[in-house]
Write an enzyme that holds these catalytic residues in place. Structure first.
Site, PDB file in Angstrom:
ATOM      1  N   HIS A 292       0.463  37.210  -5.074  1.00 63.01           N
ATOM      2  CA  HIS A 292       0.039  35.532  -5.289  1.00 63.01           C
ATOM      3  C   HIS A 292      -0.674  35.245  -3.848  1.00 63.01           C
ATOM      4  O   HIS A 292      -0.774  36.013  -3.077  1.00 63.01           O
ATOM      5  CB  HIS A 292       1.565  35.306  -5.447  1.00 63.01           C
TER       6      HIS A 292
ATOM      7  N   ASP B 291      10.165  37.996  -5.175  1.00 59.88           N
ATOM      8  CA  ASP B 291       8.984  38.656  -4.790  1.00 59.88           C
ATOM      9  C   ASP B 291       8.629  40.050  -4.765  1.00 59.88           C
ATOM     10  O   ASP B 291       7.733  41.075  -5.368  1.00 59.88           O
ATOM     11  CB  ASP B 291       9.054  37.618  -3.758  1.00 59.88           C
TER      12      ASP B 291
ATOM     13  N   HIS C 117       6.618  30.167  -4.313  1.00 54.72           N
ATOM     14  CA  HIS C 117       5.808  30.226  -5.112  1.00 54.72           C
ATOM     15  C   HIS C 117       5.795  31.192  -6.361  1.00 54.72           C
ATOM     16  O   HIS C 117       6.868  31.736  -6.852  1.00 54.72           O
ATOM     17  CB  HIS C 117       4.483  31.483  -4.189  1.00 54.72           C
TER      18      HIS C 117
ATOM     19  N   TYR D  57      16.373  37.360  11.404  1.00 49.27           N
ATOM     20  CA  TYR D  57      15.988  37.812  10.105  1.00 49.27           C
ATOM     21  C   TYR D  57      15.690  39.495  10.387  1.00 49.27           C
ATOM     22  O   TYR D  57      15.820  39.789  10.989  1.00 49.27           O
ATOM     23  CB  TYR D  57      14.439  37.623   9.910  1.00 49.27           C
TER      24      TYR D  57
ATOM     25  N   THR E  24       3.625  32.778   1.028  1.00 50.67           N
ATOM     26  CA  THR E  24       5.635  33.189   1.151  1.00 50.67           C
ATOM     27  C   THR E  24       5.712  32.186   2.989  1.00 50.67           C
ATOM     28  O   THR E  24       6.296  31.307   3.003  1.00 50.67           O
ATOM     29  CB  THR E  24       6.326  34.058   1.419  1.00 50.67           C
TER      30      THR E  24
ATOM     31  N   ASN F  86      -0.241  34.154   6.477  1.00 45.79           N
ATOM     32  CA  ASN F  86       1.163  35.443   6.820  1.00 45.79           C
ATOM     33  C   ASN F  86       0.318  35.676   8.024  1.00 45.79           C
ATOM     34  O   ASN F  86       1.748  36.363   8.720  1.00 45.79           O
ATOM     35  CB  ASN F  86       1.443  36.015   5.133  1.00 45.79           C
TER      36      ASN F  86
ATOM     37  N   ASP G 255      12.755  33.793  -3.212  1.00 47.30           N
ATOM     38  CA  ASP G 255      10.975  34.573  -2.911  1.00 47.30           C
ATOM     39  C   ASP G 255      10.762  34.751  -4.016  1.00 47.30           C
ATOM     40  O   ASP G 255      11.081  35.460  -4.979  1.00 47.30           O
ATOM     41  CB  ASP G 255      10.671  35.037  -1.797  1.00 47.30           C
TER      42      ASP G 255
HETATM   43 ZN   LIG Z   1       6.992  34.867  -0.998  1.00 48.91          ZN
END
Ligand SMILES: [Zn+2]
Length: 481
Positions: free
Chosen positions: A417, A257, A305, A221, A133, A154, A96
Site C-alpha cells: 500500500h 496489515d 489504508h 508501543y 500507516t 513512514n 491496520d
Molecule cells: Zn497501515
C-alpha cells in the site's frame, strides 16, 4: 366458416395471438349489435379502472398513515440520550490495513452487528496520500493532510538538519508540521479539561502541548502485547467512576496489515486475520454490554489504508533509466510504492524531464506504469507538496507495481500500500455505532481528514483548525433532539 383459413394460420403463430383473438371476437359477435357490445366493454373497463384506482388510493393512504409508527420513527432523526455515562465517549479503533471489502470475505457477526445498527461508508473510507500507516493515522487524529501535520512518510529525512524520522521518533519536532497549529485529538480533549487514553496510535507517545502521555492513560508501543489484553485494558476504563472515564480512547491492532504484506489481499490467511479482528470486536461489545455502556459509547471502527497484490513481475528498475539519466541510490528517499527522490547538485526539473523521456520511450520494462512529477506538479487532489520534508521529485506508480534500484533474482510476491489514494484497493472501512449514529445508514465515501471534526462534534468540544469540512459532521451525525 368464413374465417376458417385465416384463424387456422393465426393460431399456429403464437406471435399473432392478439389478431387471432380479435378474429374470434368479431366472429362471435356477428349475431349481435357491434355498437352495443362496444358500449358494454367500455362500461366494464371503466368500472374495473375505477376499482383499481380506488384500491390504490386506499393502499397509499394505509401506507402513509401507518409509516410513522413503523419505518419512519421520529426518534431515528435524533441522537439517542445517554443512559449511563454522563459525557459522550468516543472509542476509535484502527485495524491496520483493513482493506474495504475484507468484511465480505467471511461471516463477521460482530462487525456486521455494528454495521447493521450503525452508520457505514458504503464504499469505504478514503485514505490520504501517500496511503501509508503513519501519515494516515496522524491525519485521522489531526484532520490534516500530511504536509501540514509533518508526517509525510513512514521514514524521511529533514532536508535542513539531515536527521532521519523513523516510526520510533517521538521527539515533538517531527510531529509539528507547518503551520504549527495542529493538535491531535488526545491533546484537544485534554485542552478541554477532559481525559483521553491511547492504547497505541502513531504520535500518541509524543509529549506535546498539554499531552504528556500520562501513565495509565498512554502506552509505549509494544507489538507483542496480545490483542485480547489491549481490549481488556480499554474495557477497564469503563469500570472507573463516570467522571473519570476518558472521553476519547484509541485502540490499535496491527492486523490484517501484517498478513496483507506477506501474502497479499486474496489469501485465506487474510480471512483468518479478519475473523480474529471480528472476535476482538465481539469481546469489546460484550465487555461494554456487561458494563451497561454499549449503547452509550460511540465506537468508530476504521483502518488506515487498503492493500493490493504485488505479484506477477510488476517491477520497475531505476537502473534501466541509465541511458537517459543515472539515479544514484543516495538520491532516493523511498522507493516503493512512493518513489521520492531528492537529487543532489542538479536541477530536479531536468531529472524529471529525463526520467519521463526514458519512461515514455517504450524501451524500459514497465516504464509506462510509472510517471514522475515535480511535487508541485502533482495532481492537487493529492495534497502532497506544501512541505520541505517532501522531496522535490515524486513518482506515481500504477496499482500493484513496485520500484527497485536494480535487477535481482529475488522473487517478489506479497502485498503493498502507499499508492495513489484514488485506487479503490487503497480504501479502508468506516463503521460507526453509537447514540449519534443512525442505525443501518450508508453514507458516501469520504477522506479520513474528516474524522477529527466528527469526533470533536460528538464530544461537543471545539477542535483546532484543520483540513476537514465544518459541515461534514452534521451530514453524518443525528441531530440533537
Ligand atoms: Zn497501515
Amino acid at each position: 366458416m368464413a374465417s376458417d383459413s385465416p384463424v387456422a394460420i393465426q393460431e399456429d403463430d403464437p406471435t399473432k395471438a392478439t389478431t387471432a383473438l380479435l378474429s374470434f371476437n368479431t366472429d362471435s359477435s356477428s349475431s349481435k349489435s357491434p355498437r352495443k357490445l362496444t358500449t358494454t366493454i367500455v362500461f366494464i373497463s371503466l368500472v374495473l379502472l375505477s376499482c383499481i384506482a380506488l384500491s390504490a388510493a386506499v393502499a397509499f393512504a394505509f401506507l402513509f398513515f401507518s409509516a410513522p409508527k413503523t419505518t419512519i420513527h421520529s426518534s431515528s432523526f435524533y441522537s439517542r440520550p445517554l443512559k449511563k455515562l454522563n459525557h459522550p465517549v468516543v472509542l476509535l479503533i484502527s485495524s491496520d490495513g483493513f482493506r474495504f471489502g475484507y468484511q465480505y470475505k467471511t461471516s463477521l457477526p460482530n462487525i456486521n452487528r455494528l454495521i447493521a445498527n450503525g452508520t457505514e461508508a458504503e464504499l469505504g473510507l478514503i485514505p490520504v496520500f501517500p496511503t501509508l500507516t503513519f501519515p494516515n493515522h496522524y491525519s485521522i487524529v489531526t484532520g490534516l493532510y500530511p504536509p501540514y501535520h509533518g508526517i509525510i512518510n513512514n521514514h524521511f529525512v529533514d532536508p535542513h538538519t539531515g536527521e532521519s524520522f523513523t516510526m520510533k521518533s517521538h521527539e515533538p519536532k517531527w510531529w509539528l508540521g507547518e503551520p504549527l497549529w495542529e493538535t491531535p485529538l488526545w491533546e484537544t480533549v485534554v485542552n478541554h479539561g477532559l481525559k483521553a487514553a491511547t492504547y497505541f496510535w502513531p504520535g500518541s507517545e509524543v509529549n506535546k502541548g498539554s499531552w504528556t502521555c500520562p501513565k495509565g492513560y498512554c502506552r509505549n508501543y509494544n507489538e507483542s502485547v496480545p490483542f485480547e489484553e489491549r481490549v481488556e485494558i480499554v474495557l477497564e476504563y469503563f469500570d472507573l467512576p463516570s467522571d473519570e472515564i476518558p472521553v476519547f480512547i484509541t485502540l490499535y491492532f496491527e492486523d490484517p496489515d501484517h498478513q496483507g504484506h506477506q501474502v497479499g489481499p486474496d489469501d485465506p490467511e487474510i480471512t483468518e486475520a479478519v475473523k480474529r479482528i471480528d472476535g476482538l470486536i465481539g469481546r469489546l461489545i460484550e465487555g461494554l454490554e456487561k458494563r451497561g455502556v454499549f449503547q452509550d459509547v460511540s465506537v468508530i471502527l476504521l483502518g488506515d489504508h487498503g492493500m493490493v497484490g504485488t505479484c506477477d513481475k510488476k517491477l520497475f528498475f531505476l537502473d534501466d533509466l541509465a541511458p537517459w539519466i543515472e539515479i544514484p541510490s543516495d538520491w532516493v528517499q523511498s522507493y516503493t510504492p512512493l518513489l521520492a527522490i531528492r537529487p543532489k547538485g542538479v536541477d530536479p526539473k531536468d531529472v524529471v524531464a529525463k526520467m519521463n523521456a526514458g519512461l515514455e520511450s517504450g524501451k524500459v520494462e514497465n516504464g509506462k506504469h510509472l510517471r514522475v512529477y515535480l511535487k508541485e506538479d502533482l495532481p492537487s487532489r493529492l495534497h502532497y507538496a506544501a512541505s520541505d520534508r517532501i522531496p522535490p521529485i515524486i513518482g506515481l506508480l500504477e496499482e500493484g507495481f513496485k520500484v527497485e534500484q536494480k535487477r535481482t533474482e529475488k522473487k517478489e510476491c506479497g502485498g503493498a500500500h502507499g499508492y495513489d489514494n484514488d485506487f479503490f484497493s487503497m480504501r479502508t472501512i468506516f463503521i460507526a455505532h453509537g447514540p449519534q449514529f443512525a442505525r443501518g445508514r450508508k453514507i458516501p465515501s469520504f477522506e479520513n481528514v474528516q474524522i477529527y471534526n466528527l469526533v470533536t462534534t460528538i464530544l461537543n468540544i471545539k477542535g483546532a483548525p484543520n483540513n476537514g469540512s465544518l459541515s461534514f459532521p452534521s451530514s453524518v451525525l443525528l441531530a440533537s433532539p
